[in-house]
Design a protein around this motif. Structure first.
Motif, short mmCIF file in Angstrom:
data_model
loop_
_atom_site.label_atom_id
_atom_site.label_comp_id
_atom_site.label_asym_id
_atom_site.label_seq_id
_atom_site.Cartn_x
_atom_site.Cartn_y
_atom_site.Cartn_z
N TYR A 107 57.32 53.04 98.96
CA TYR A 107 56.32 52.64 100.19
C TYR A 107 55.07 52.13 99.46
O TYR A 107 54.68 52.31 98.43
CB TYR A 107 55.86 53.66 101.04
N GLN B 33 50.86 60.69 103.22
CA GLN B 33 50.91 60.40 104.38
C GLN B 33 51.93 61.59 104.95
O GLN B 33 53.23 61.21 104.51
CB GLN B 33 51.52 59.15 104.88
N ARG C 208 62.45 63.70 108.22
CA ARG C 208 60.88 63.52 108.32
C ARG C 208 60.41 64.05 106.80
O ARG C 208 61.20 64.43 106.11
CB ARG C 208 60.46 64.82 109.21
N GLN D 172 56.06 61.46 108.08
CA GLN D 172 56.60 60.18 108.55
C GLN D 172 58.19 60.49 108.96
O GLN D 172 58.79 61.44 108.50
CB GLN D 172 56.63 59.34 107.04
#
Length: 69
Positions: free
Chosen positions: A44, A56, A8, A59
């Motif tokens: 990304y 973000q 993660r 993920q």
């Protein structure tokens, strides 16, 4: 034979993974370091809201490893 590492992480404003943590690994302690090193090289597309790129969180990715002789 092979294995996998589930991780993660957060994608920062520039699209780079950070705060990487291993969630699961099979077999344990075999591929974690390589998986983290590989993920750190990924790039990304940054998420943009109202013209501003934002982080973000949460993920996840699972990298599969295959051992060849």
């Amino acid at each position: 034979a092979g294995g996998y590492v589930g991780m993660r992480f957060t994608i920062d404003e520039t699209g780079r993974p950070k705060d990487i943590e291993v969630l699961e690994a099979e077999p344990t302690r075999m591929f974690e370091r390589e998986a983290i090193r590989a993920l750190k090289k990924w790039k990304y597309q940054p998420k943009v809201e109202n013209g501003v790129s934002i982080e973000q969180f949460g993920q996840t990715v699972r990298l599969e490893f295959k051992l060849t002789k």
